[in-house]
Structures are given as C-alpha cells and as structure tokens.
Scaffold this motif. Sequence first.
Motif, PDB file in Angstrom:
ATOM      1  N   ARG A  64      68.145 -35.160  63.381  1.00 59.21           N
ATOM      2  CA  ARG A  64      69.049 -34.188  64.107  1.00 59.21           C
ATOM      3  C   ARG A  64      68.887 -34.048  65.391  1.00 59.21           C
ATOM      4  O   ARG A  64      70.009 -33.857  66.131  1.00 59.21           O
ATOM      5  N   ASN A  89      67.504 -35.836  67.860  1.00 56.76           N
ATOM      6  CA  ASN A  89      67.906 -37.179  68.669  1.00 56.76           C
ATOM      7  C   ASN A  89      69.529 -37.200  68.684  1.00 56.76           C
ATOM      8  O   ASN A  89      70.033 -37.613  69.599  1.00 56.76           O
ATOM      9  N   ASP A  90      70.138 -36.800  67.600  1.00 56.57           N
ATOM     10  CA  ASP A  90      71.759 -36.736  67.661  1.00 56.57           C
ATOM     11  C   ASP A  90      72.018 -35.861  68.670  1.00 56.57           C
ATOM     12  O   ASP A  90      73.252 -36.076  69.383  1.00 56.57           O
ATOM     13  N   PHE A  91      71.534 -34.584  68.673  1.00 54.78           N
ATOM     14  CA  PHE A  91      71.744 -33.424  69.575  1.00 54.78           C
ATOM     15  C   PHE A  91      71.603 -34.078  71.069  1.00 54.78           C
ATOM     16  O   PHE A  91      72.141 -33.966  72.010  1.00 54.78           O
ATOM     17  N   ALA A 126      71.160 -36.940  72.362  1.00 53.93           N
ATOM     18  CA  ALA A 126      72.162 -38.185  72.804  1.00 53.93           C
ATOM     19  C   ALA A 126      73.425 -37.634  73.224  1.00 53.93           C
ATOM     20  O   ALA A 126      73.868 -37.959  74.153  1.00 53.93           O
ATOM     21  N   ARG A 127      73.970 -36.390  72.458  1.00 55.42           N
ATOM     22  CA  ARG A 127      75.253 -35.863  73.036  1.00 55.42           C
ATOM     23  C   ARG A 127      74.900 -35.219  74.412  1.00 55.42           C
ATOM     24  O   ARG A 127      76.173 -35.184  75.010  1.00 55.42           O
ATOM     25  N   ILE A 128      73.939 -34.795  74.592  1.00 50.68           N
ATOM     26  CA  ILE A 128      73.980 -34.136  75.993  1.00 50.68           C
ATOM     27  C   ILE A 128      73.230 -35.045  77.126  1.00 50.68           C
ATOM     28  O   ILE A 128      72.717 -34.634  78.256  1.00 50.68           O
ATOM     29  N   GLY A 129      73.112 -36.465  76.754  1.00 56.23           N
ATOM     30  CA  GLY A 129      72.540 -37.368  77.636  1.00 56.23           C
ATOM     31  C   GLY A 129      70.891 -37.403  77.951  1.00 56.23           C
ATOM     32  O   GLY A 129      70.538 -37.953  78.777  1.00 56.23           O
ATOM     33  N   ASP A 181      69.174 -41.967  74.442  1.00 59.68           N
ATOM     34  CA  ASP A 181      69.975 -43.223  74.404  1.00 59.68           C
ATOM     35  C   ASP A 181      70.223 -43.531  72.815  1.00 59.68           C
ATOM     36  O   ASP A 181      69.229 -44.000  72.388  1.00 59.68           O
ATOM     37  N   PRO A 182      71.171 -43.325  72.232  1.00 66.74           N
ATOM     38  CA  PRO A 182      71.443 -43.704  70.830  1.00 66.74           C
ATOM     39  C   PRO A 182      71.152 -45.118  70.353  1.00 66.74           C
ATOM     40  O   PRO A 182      70.783 -45.326  69.481  1.00 66.74           O
TER      41      PRO A 182
END
Length: 373
Positions: free
Chosen positions: A271, A273-275, A277-280, A283-284
Amino acid sequence: MSGTGIPDTRSPRTGEIPELRIGFITHLDQHDDLGSIYRDNLRLVQALETLGYDSAWIATRHFKAGWATLPSPFAFYGAAAVSTERIALGTAVLPLLLDDPVRAAEEVSVVDHLSNGRLVLGLGKGVPSDSFHVFDSWNKNRDAGFVAKAERLQWALEGSQVEGGSESLHPPNRSLSGRVLYGSSNLETIRRAAENGEGFILERFGNGPERTAAARRGFQERQAESIRIYRQVFEETWGDMRTPYVVLSRSAYPGPTVESALAEAGTRVRRWNDFAARIGRVDPTWSVPDQLLSDNVPWGTPEVLAADLLADPSVALSDEIVLGVHPAHHTIDETIEKARILLEELVPLVRSGWRAQREELGIDELRTDRVTA
C-alpha cells in the motif's frame, strides 16, 4: 542523564560509554479504522513500556503525508502521559514551521508536566507539501524559519519575560530545554543545534537521488558525516559542560527466515509503495527488494538485521536507535509482536556490536580528534 535515563544535553559529560537506548516509532498508519487508530496506538505505547523499550516516538504529519494520521502530538501524548509511567515520549518530529513557537512551548510544557519529565522534543520542518501555505505561520524559507522558531521556543521554555510585557511562559518548564533535538539534513542547522547545546535527530530514509537501493549506503554515510560534524561542533562549543545526544531512526522488518521476511514485508508495504509511486518517491518497475531498500527498509532474521544495522556507519555514532516496521499495514497486535521480536532478539546483538564499535571509535572520550577519525 536523569535517573530514568532520559537524555539531557545540558548535563555534564562523564566520558563513560552509556548503554544504547532503544525506541520504537509509530506513524499511526497500521490500519484504516480512524475511529480506533488513536486508541490502538495508545495501547501500543503501553505495550512498548511493558516490553521494556526506553522510548516511544510518534510521527507528526499534516495532510496525512505518508499515511500518518496524527497532525499534532499534544492530545495524543497527553493521553499517553497519564497512561504510562516510565517510557520516554518522543516527537518525530514536531513540524515547528507550521506552529507558533510560544504556543507550542505552552503545549509541550503541559505534556511534560503530565508525564513527570518524560517528553523528548524532536523538532523539524515537516514533510514538504504543496498545501502548507494554508497555515498562517508558514515560512517558505524552511531552514531559516525553522531555526528562528526553534530558538524562540527555547526562549519561551527558559522562562524569558515577554518583550514589552510583564509575563513569561506558564506553566514554566526550564528542564525541558535539555531534551530538545533538531531534525535536519541542512549542515548549518545541524551546526546551530550543536552550538545551542541541543540534541540531533535523523530520519530513516533519504530524499531525491538518495532514494534508490544503490544509493542506500551513500545515504547512510552522508548521515554519519552529519553526526560527526554535529559532535565536533558540540565538543568545540561545550567541551565537558554538556552531553551531545543523537537519535537515529531505522526500520527493521523481522521474520523467521530471510525469505519469509521479504515475502511478508513485500505484501505489507505494498500500500505504501503504491502511494509512493504515485508521488514519484518509488519506481513501480523496481523489484520488491529494491523498493524496500530505496526506503532504507531491510528484512530478515534478527541476526541478519543486526549485521545490517551494525554495517551502517551512523549507528555507532548515535546514542539512541529508534526502530520501526513502518511503512507496513498491520494490526496493532501484529505491530506489538514485531516490536517484541526486535527488542528481545535483535537489540541484544545490536547493543553488543554498538558497544564494541563505540569503544573502537573512542566517541565518548573528550577528544575531538577521536570523534572525527
């Protein structure tokens, strides 16, 4: 140090190697039930005291940055102060840029009196946000604004009389002055902390180009160098009149095997890491191990985790290590169990290695050349 071992930078140095203090940090991000997260984390702090931790640290974040749920520590620590007896209560960190420092001094003074002198006041600039300008006290010059407000807070705690008035802070709390730590990566701010005789607190993860698995070691070395600078300036300024104090925050995700720890950590931090990744911030496309290491989150058995911590050059230079398993999605009971494993199985190994490294560095001797070698 006081009788309870609470750090006090304003006490004279003895030159003796103290015991490494161990804390545990929570971001109040273990689950999404906002109706119970505060009460659950009060139970966590009580459990940390029962387990034998020296300190409990609470992350303070505005606008739920990093999933953290506590925008201000005062109400929570008031409740924690009256429901515990021994454990130190640390702020990690109070984002002073967004507060009136004299009002903050009043709040922390009350909490410290409630806790019978157990508050450890970590001050910082807060996790950056594009919405901080909504606060009336926001200052775009983060470094200069932070130092000015930290010194104003100290002015209030020391009982100074109001300019043009007849009053001073009430309730008074001069003793809290020895339990203030600056949190910053800015070298001028770090130097100012040392010159002012304050402590120094360091964050768990790097920023920008430091947030990759390959840059993890460089981040740790950069932090170690900042501690050396702090200790050297503190020594040059105060000699044996005061005692420097460094608090280092680190994650450690334990498991019965390296493989099981990685599998569980990868699932529980997804959860976050997904967040991120969204804010940069992450790296997903990276592997799960690289995502964890970019956030400075190791995993493994207590023996593997101890070796990882002791290979970090900033650990031996620190006086207190604050452990955490965040950012991870757990129940409070799961968090308490992780905290137990870390304290009972990891910490003895780290303390033993820390003492040996400390003796080799001569860091507790009153000699600057040994500190910076």
